[in-house]
Design a protein around this motif. Structure first.
Motif, PDB file in Angstrom:
ATOM      1  N   THR A 311       0.790  -1.233   0.000  1.00  0.00           N
ATOM      2  CA  THR A 311       0.000   0.000   0.000  1.00  0.00           C
ATOM      3  C   THR A 311       0.822   1.283   0.000  1.00  0.00           C
ATOM      4  N   LEU A 312       1.911   1.308   0.738  1.00  0.00           N
ATOM      5  CA  LEU A 312       2.647   2.552   0.973  1.00  0.00           C
ATOM      6  C   LEU A 312       3.906   2.621   0.109  1.00  0.00           C
ATOM      7  N   ASP A 313       4.205   3.812  -0.405  1.00  0.00           N
ATOM      8  CA  ASP A 313       5.495   4.036  -1.055  1.00  0.00           C
ATOM      9  C   ASP A 313       6.528   4.210   0.061  1.00  0.00           C
ATOM     10  N   VAL A 314       7.058   3.088   0.538  1.00  0.00           N
ATOM     11  CA  VAL A 314       7.915   3.090   1.719  1.00  0.00           C
ATOM     12  C   VAL A 314       9.208   3.849   1.463  1.00  0.00           C
ATOM     13  N   ASP A 315       9.792   3.699   0.274  1.00  0.00           N
ATOM     14  CA  ASP A 315      11.066   4.346   0.012  1.00  0.00           C
ATOM     15  C   ASP A 315      10.933   5.871   0.079  1.00  0.00           C
ATOM     16  N   VAL A 316       9.849   6.395  -0.474  1.00  0.00           N
ATOM     17  CA  VAL A 316       9.618   7.840  -0.396  1.00  0.00           C
ATOM     18  C   VAL A 316       9.446   8.268   1.059  1.00  0.00           C
ATOM     19  N   LEU A 317       8.716   7.474   1.834  1.00  0.00           N
ATOM     20  CA  LEU A 317       8.525   7.792   3.255  1.00  0.00           C
ATOM     21  C   LEU A 317       9.857   7.843   3.997  1.00  0.00           C
ATOM     22  N   LEU A 318      10.701   6.829   3.804  1.00  0.00           N
ATOM     23  CA  LEU A 318      11.972   6.767   4.517  1.00  0.00           C
ATOM     24  C   LEU A 318      12.907   7.888   4.081  1.00  0.00           C
ATOM     25  N   LYS A 319      12.880   8.246   2.809  1.00  0.00           N
ATOM     26  CA  LYS A 319      13.674   9.380   2.337  1.00  0.00           C
ATOM     27  C   LYS A 319      13.194  10.681   2.973  1.00  0.00           C
ATOM     28  N   ALA A 320      11.872  10.822   3.087  1.00  0.00           N
ATOM     29  CA  ALA A 320      11.320  12.025   3.725  1.00  0.00           C
ATOM     30  C   ALA A 320      11.724  12.092   5.195  1.00  0.00           C
ATOM     31  N   PHE A 321      11.656  10.954   5.901  1.00  0.00           N
ATOM     32  CA  PHE A 321      12.082  10.926   7.297  1.00  0.00           C
ATOM     33  C   PHE A 321      13.559  11.289   7.422  1.00  0.00           C
ATOM     34  N   ALA A 322      14.385  10.754   6.526  1.00  0.00           N
ATOM     35  CA  ALA A 322      15.823  11.019   6.591  1.00  0.00           C
ATOM     36  C   ALA A 322      16.110  12.514   6.435  1.00  0.00           C
ATOM     37  N   VAL A 323      15.438  13.159   5.491  1.00  0.00           N
ATOM     38  CA  VAL A 323      15.670  14.586   5.263  1.00  0.00           C
ATOM     39  C   VAL A 323      15.203  15.415   6.454  1.00  0.00           C
ATOM     40  N   THR A 324      14.014  15.119   6.985  1.00  0.00           N
ATOM     41  CA  THR A 324      13.504  15.924   8.107  1.00  0.00           C
ATOM     42  C   THR A 324      14.361  15.735   9.350  1.00  0.00           C
ATOM     43  N   VAL A 325      14.922  14.529   9.531  1.00  0.00           N
ATOM     44  CA  VAL A 325      15.828  14.309  10.656  1.00  0.00           C
ATOM     45  C   VAL A 325      17.115  15.102  10.470  1.00  0.00           C
ATOM     46  N   LEU A 326      17.681  15.078   9.260  1.00  0.00           N
ATOM     47  CA  LEU A 326      18.960  15.743   9.018  1.00  0.00           C
ATOM     48  C   LEU A 326      18.861  17.266   9.103  1.00  0.00           C
ATOM     49  N   ILE A 327      17.775  17.830   8.586  1.00  0.00           N
ATOM     50  CA  ILE A 327      17.677  19.293   8.638  1.00  0.00           C
ATOM     51  C   ILE A 327      17.212  19.773  10.010  1.00  0.00           C
ATOM     52  N   GLY A 328      16.722  18.834  10.847  1.00  0.00           N
ATOM     53  CA  GLY A 328      16.365  19.191  12.210  1.00  0.00           C
ATOM     54  C   GLY A 328      15.089  19.987  12.304  1.00  0.00           C
ATOM     55  N   SER A 329      14.022  19.501  11.677  1.00  0.00           N
ATOM     56  CA  SER A 329      12.740  20.191  11.754  1.00  0.00           C
ATOM     57  C   SER A 329      12.004  19.763  13.022  1.00  0.00           C
TER      58      SER A 329
END
Length: 479
Positions: A311-329
């Motif tokens: 159901t979920l585009d998991v790779d897009v989700l994990l990439k989004a999590f990685a970016v938000t973690v790195l930029i510190g939102s």
């Protein structure tokens, strides 16, 4: 009956009706530039140009004194409904876009202020000017009759390839002016859906007064047009939800208790659901969203993994999590149940992508309970702190992150993405500095503005934050 005389009379009546109709339309004139044909011819070229970072952009807004001050009056009237004054009322303006290759113009567009907690009146009754955020709507239909040809034309218009643009000030939360751009650019490099973004100078012309508002960030609106740009016409008809913390609590994707948390925003009644449907608003039951939330919370083990893989585009989700973690939102899904979209594609796949990154990279609002940006830089990359729980005194989970990162194969892929971003220096102070310096060369001399806001473009804590974040991520993954 004299047939000839009757025919003449009938003809005169038709002429009279035509004259009346013309007078009616002239009350709300549509100049040639606003016709569907005239604007569409320029759409593709304009879209490529306004988001071309090699070009310097100018936006000029021409507006009457009545309409300009009317934005503030609309907000003041609306404060009795909503103390934040988040009115959805538009005022009429004309916009001219300029770059080195020429200019585009569009008349009779809608303009209003925007922002959730950051709404400012552009000019108050004492003449004090503020750097408000603005939204420009090019398919605004004004008060034209729904069945009229004018209504149809206005409702189909695009300008520079979009039907809406957001203009963000950024001076308070980001003195570099590029935090948000850096984040969106990084997401797009990874293939995560993200709006196009650039910078522009903004000048407002108010009945002869020329108000230099300095440098603004220009962001493509996330709507049906955005989906078309992302997925083409075959996959742009799904249900798109904007998820954010509003009157019904954070959008954590925990089971829905109050059905009012899911709906379609109605600004006039100040109804603002946590899960706000943006597309297909004519008839919808929200079945897809409820079904997704149910499976996400109820399933465990192999059944959960099978459902997520399907159901979920998991790779897009994990990439989004990685970016938000790195930029510190500190204001994202994992911390606040806030600032993301869920798109239910017509092919059955669900896509998650975040937005709003002005508070990041060591500056702006730090979440208050992270221990400042140093705390955000060293935060657990697997179990992000829940500010929603801290602020509300309620135990909020974030199942889309908590359960997925508990699965070994998803966790491993998440680590791969983080390591790739760091090792390739896609995420690095060097890449950030390169962006900052290119923007400063182009716009650094245009920061002067008519408000009392600061007029310098400078770096703050980016290097110390990014260096510490990289060290913390590598240390945590090695463990």
């Amino acid at each position: 009956m004299n047939v000839k005389r009757t025919a003449v009379a009938y003809t005169l009546i038709l002429i009279l009706l035509a004259v009346v109709g013309t007078l009616y339309l002239n009350e709300k004139p549509i100049t040639p530039i606003t016709s569907v044909e005239a604007v569409t011819k320029r759409t593709d070229e304009g879209f490529g140009r306004i988001f071309n970072d090699e070009l310097k952009h100018e936006l000029h807004i021409y507006i009457t004194e009545e309409e300009w001050l009317g934005m503030g009056k609309d907000m003041m009237r609306y404060r009795y409904t909503d103390s934040r004054m988040r009115t959805g009322a538009y005022r009429t303006a004309r916009v001219v876009y300029k770059d080195d290759y020429g200019e585009f113009e569009i008349d009779r567009i809608g303009i209003r202020t925007k922002g959730n907690t950051t709404r400012l009146i552009p000019e108050n009754h004492e003449g004090v000017l503020r750097r408000s955020h603005f939204k420009l709507k090019f398919d605004w239909t004004l008060d034209e009759r729904v069945a009229s040809e004018a209504y149809k034309q206005l409702g189909q218009r695009t300008f520079l390839g979009v039907n809406e643009l957001a203009l963000k000030s950024n001076m308070e939360s980001d003195r570099s002016f590029v935090h948000e751009k850096y984040a969106y650019d990084l997401l797009r490099q990874l293939g995560v859906p993200a709006p196009k973004i650039t910078l522009t100078t903004l000048t407002v012309h108010v009945d002869g007064r020329e108000l230099d508002y300095g440098v603004y960030t220009v962001i493509e609106s996330v709507n049906k047009g955005f989906l078309t740009n992302q997925y083409g016409t075959k996959l742009n008809d799904g249900n798109l939800y904007r998820a954010l913390w509003q009157d019904f609590g954070p959008a954590t994707l925990m089971p829905i208790i109050n059905p009012m948390a899911v709906g379609i925003k109605d600004w006039e009644s100040n109804y603002r659901p946590a899960y706000d449907l943006i597309t297909n608003t004519d008839s919808v039951t929200h079945v897809e969203l409820y079904d997704f939330i149910d499976h996400l919370n109820r399933l465990e083990g192999e059944a959960f993994v099978d459902y997520i893989d399907k159901t979920l585009d998991v790779d897009v989700l994990l990439k989004a999590f990685a970016v938000t973690v790195l930029i510190g939102s500190p204001d994202d899904y994992r911390a606040m149940g806030n600032n993301y979209y869920l798109y239910f594609k017509p092919d059955g796949q669900v896509v998650f992508f975040p937005y709003d990154f002005d508070n990041s990279l060591g500056y702006g609002w730090d979440g208050e309970s992270f221990g400042g940006y140093e705390g955000i830089a060293t935060e657990d990359i697997y179990e992000w702190r829940s500010l929603a729980s801290i602020f509300m005194g309620v135990d909020y989970s974030h199942p889309l992150a908590d359960k997925i990162l508990a699965v070994e194969k998803y966790r491993g892929r998440y680590e791969e993405i983080l390591l790739e971003l760091i090792s390739t220096k896609a995420y690095s102070y060097e890449s950030f500095l390169k962006l900052f310096e290119s923007v400063k060369v182009m716009y650094g001399d245009d920061l002067d503005n008519v408000t009392s806001a600061g007029k310098l473009m400078f770096l703050t804590n980016e290097k110390s934050f990014m260096d510490l974040k990289i060290k913390s991520v590598l240390d945590q993954i090695e463990k």
